[in-house]
Design a protein around this motif. Structure first.
Motif, PDB file in Angstrom:
ATOM      1  N   ARG A 188       0.827  -1.219   0.000  1.00  0.00           N
ATOM      2  CA  ARG A 188       0.000   0.000   0.000  1.00  0.00           C
ATOM      3  C   ARG A 188       0.858   1.264   0.000  1.00  0.00           C
ATOM      4  N   ASP A 189       1.900   1.277   0.840  1.00  0.00           N
ATOM      5  CA  ASP A 189       2.786   2.447   0.917  1.00  0.00           C
ATOM      6  C   ASP A 189       4.188   1.978   1.309  1.00  0.00           C
ATOM      7  N   TYR A 190       5.114   2.933   1.440  1.00  0.00           N
ATOM      8  CA  TYR A 190       6.512   2.580   1.707  1.00  0.00           C
ATOM      9  C   TYR A 190       6.665   1.874   3.053  1.00  0.00           C
ATOM     10  N   ARG A 191       5.924   2.312   4.054  1.00  0.00           N
ATOM     11  CA  ARG A 191       5.992   1.683   5.382  1.00  0.00           C
ATOM     12  C   ARG A 191       5.543   0.225   5.301  1.00  0.00           C
ATOM     13  N   ARG A 230      11.830   4.090  -4.127  1.00  0.00           N
ATOM     14  CA  ARG A 230      11.834   4.933  -5.340  1.00  0.00           C
ATOM     15  C   ARG A 230      10.918   4.360  -6.415  1.00  0.00           C
ATOM     16  N   ARG A 231      11.026   3.066  -6.617  1.00  0.00           N
ATOM     17  CA  ARG A 231      10.199   2.444  -7.664  1.00  0.00           C
ATOM     18  C   ARG A 231       8.719   2.441  -7.283  1.00  0.00           C
ATOM     19  N   GLY A 232       8.450   2.146  -6.006  1.00  0.00           N
ATOM     20  CA  GLY A 232       7.056   2.086  -5.567  1.00  0.00           C
ATOM     21  C   GLY A 232       6.364   3.437  -5.593  1.00  0.00           C
ATOM     22  N   THR A 233       7.063   4.468  -5.122  1.00  0.00           N
ATOM     23  CA  THR A 233       6.440   5.806  -5.037  1.00  0.00           C
ATOM     24  C   THR A 233       6.584   6.601  -6.330  1.00  0.00           C
ATOM     25  N   GLY A 234       7.560   6.223  -7.150  1.00  0.00           N
ATOM     26  CA  GLY A 234       7.823   7.000  -8.366  1.00  0.00           C
ATOM     27  C   GLY A 234       8.537   8.303  -8.066  1.00  0.00           C
ATOM     28  N   LYS A 235       9.094   8.436  -6.854  1.00  0.00           N
ATOM     29  CA  LYS A 235       9.789   9.661  -6.435  1.00  0.00           C
ATOM     30  C   LYS A 235      11.283   9.390  -6.227  1.00  0.00           C
ATOM     31  N   PRO A 236      12.140  10.381  -6.498  1.00  0.00           N
ATOM     32  CA  PRO A 236      13.587  10.201  -6.295  1.00  0.00           C
ATOM     33  C   PRO A 236      13.972  10.345  -4.819  1.00  0.00           C
ATOM     34  N   LEU A 237      13.494   9.434  -3.985  1.00  0.00           N
ATOM     35  CA  LEU A 237      13.730   9.509  -2.536  1.00  0.00           C
ATOM     36  C   LEU A 237      15.225   9.462  -2.209  1.00  0.00           C
ATOM     37  N   ARG A 263       4.317   7.719   2.095  1.00  0.00           N
ATOM     38  CA  ARG A 263       4.056   7.890   0.654  1.00  0.00           C
ATOM     39  C   ARG A 263       3.403   6.638   0.067  1.00  0.00           C
ATOM     40  N   PRO A 264       2.285   6.833  -0.646  1.00  0.00           N
ATOM     41  CA  PRO A 264       1.606   5.674  -1.259  1.00  0.00           C
ATOM     42  C   PRO A 264       2.427   5.103  -2.414  1.00  0.00           C
ATOM     43  N   PHE A 265       2.267   3.827  -2.655  1.00  0.00           N
ATOM     44  CA  PHE A 265       2.931   3.172  -3.778  1.00  0.00           C
ATOM     45  C   PHE A 265       2.034   3.217  -5.014  1.00  0.00           C
ATOM     46  N   LEU A 266       2.597   3.705  -6.099  1.00  0.00           N
ATOM     47  CA  LEU A 266       1.870   3.724  -7.374  1.00  0.00           C
ATOM     48  C   LEU A 266       1.650   2.287  -7.853  1.00  0.00           C
TER      49      LEU A 266
END
Length: 333
Positions: free
Chosen positions: A89-92, A149-156, A199-202
């Motif tokens: 569902r999200d990064y956590r 990074r892959r899950g959220t689509g953000k450059p964490l 952050r939610p996962f795309l």
């Protein structure tokens, strides 16, 4: 408790090829049989470490090897345990699943602590008499960030990364993690921004998780229900050709004292000596069924110092000589 059995996902070997490393070269460098490249191959922790060290030696620089491979894995080739984190569902949720399902395979454990604005993930190793290759430590931590990074689509980016060993080109690691890198630390840790965990996962896939989660949870339960006797026998079978086998060495591999192991085996109505005899008997039948092995070689593989000791033991088990047993086996098959 983890057993010392590790299955490499097929994606690992494909990942090596994408970074320009031939899996056959890794097997040869590690001095392991090419059968480890088979899809169903299972290796011991020591062999697992040898494979990673061989990859590190072939790639040259540890840091470059870490980043190249961490980014080379294709999500389509993730094994089920990792798919269940990628589609969380999200990064956590992904990190917690990763910590949970790590218990199913490799020799590392993840210890996650959320405090204030930080989330610290510390790596702990099981069965680690062998030194852990720095490249494996690095890729394990890098993959945790790569997953986010892959899950959220953000450059964490991370807050900090600590390694207990030298890691090669630190500037490469700093550029990848986007934070200070410390080597020579007391532990291997990745510290994340706690806010990123929300952050939610795309890539969230509820339907797929509903299929994967019960299967993986059941596997965890089954692993937990494996008896100590079964694990001891598996370790013994794997170690027979090494010669002298004692309860202390096996207990250490299982992460307990020899007295505790003796007590646990007594609770299961068996003894270390009985399990060693069973392991030798079962492996003897397995080896004798292979006509390419001569009797002397079988005795050696079973850890006997001389052929006569093996003959005496086998006659006690089967009431026949190894050569007669083999002849009858071949005739009946």
């Amino acid at each position: 408790m983890k057993s010392d059995r590790i299955k490499f996902p097929a994606g690992f070997w494909a990942g090596l090829q994408r970074v320009g490393i031939d899996p056959y070269d890794v097997a040869r460098k590690a001095r392991l049989p090419l059968t480890i490249l088979a899809e169903s191959a299972v290796v011991t922790t020591a062999q697992y470490y040898k494979i990673w060290q061989a990859y590190s030696d072939l790639i040259g620089d540890t840091a470059i090897g870490i980043i190249k491979l961490a980014t080379a894995f294709e999500t389509t080739q993730y094994p089920p345990t990792v798919l269940a984190t990628y589609h969380a569902r999200d990064y956590r949720d992904a990190l917690n699943r990763m910590a949970r399902y790590k218990r199913l395979c490799p020799p590392e454990s993840l210890h996650i602590v959320e405090e204030g604005e930080r989330c610290t993930i510390e790596l702990e190793w099981m069965h680690s008499e062998e030194p852990v290759p720095p490249v494996l430590v690095g890729i394990t931590l890098a993959f945790l960030l790569e997953l986010g990074r892959r899950g959220t689509g953000k450059p964490l980016t991370a807050l900090s990364v600590e390694f207990s060993h030298s890691m090669g080109d630190v500037a490469t690691l700093k550029a990848y993690f986007g934070c200070p890198i410390r080597t020579g630390a007391t532990a291997n840790r990745l510290t994340l921004h706690r806010s990123d965990l929300d952050r939610p996962f795309l890539s969230y896939n509820k339907e797929l998780l509903e299929i994967l989660t019960p299967v993986l949870d059941r596997s965890l339960e089954e692993q937990g229900s494996r008896s100590i006797a079964e694990m001891v026998k598996w370790i013994l079978k794997r170690s027979l050709s090494g010669g002298h086998l004692d309860i202390r060495a096996v207990a250490k591999e299982l992460g307990m004292s020899d007295r505790t192991l003796q007590r646990r085996l007594t609770d299961e109505c068996t003894t270390f000596k009985k399990l060693l005899t069973q392991a030798r008997h079962e492996k003897a039948r397995e080896y004798l069924a292979d006509p390419t092995l001569d009797i002397k070689e079988v005795a050696f593989l079973l850890g006997y110092e001389d052929q006569n000791s093996f003959y005496r033991a086998f006659r006690m088990w089967e009431g026949d000589t190894p050569s007669n047993w083999r002849f009858e086996y071949v005739e009946s098959n």
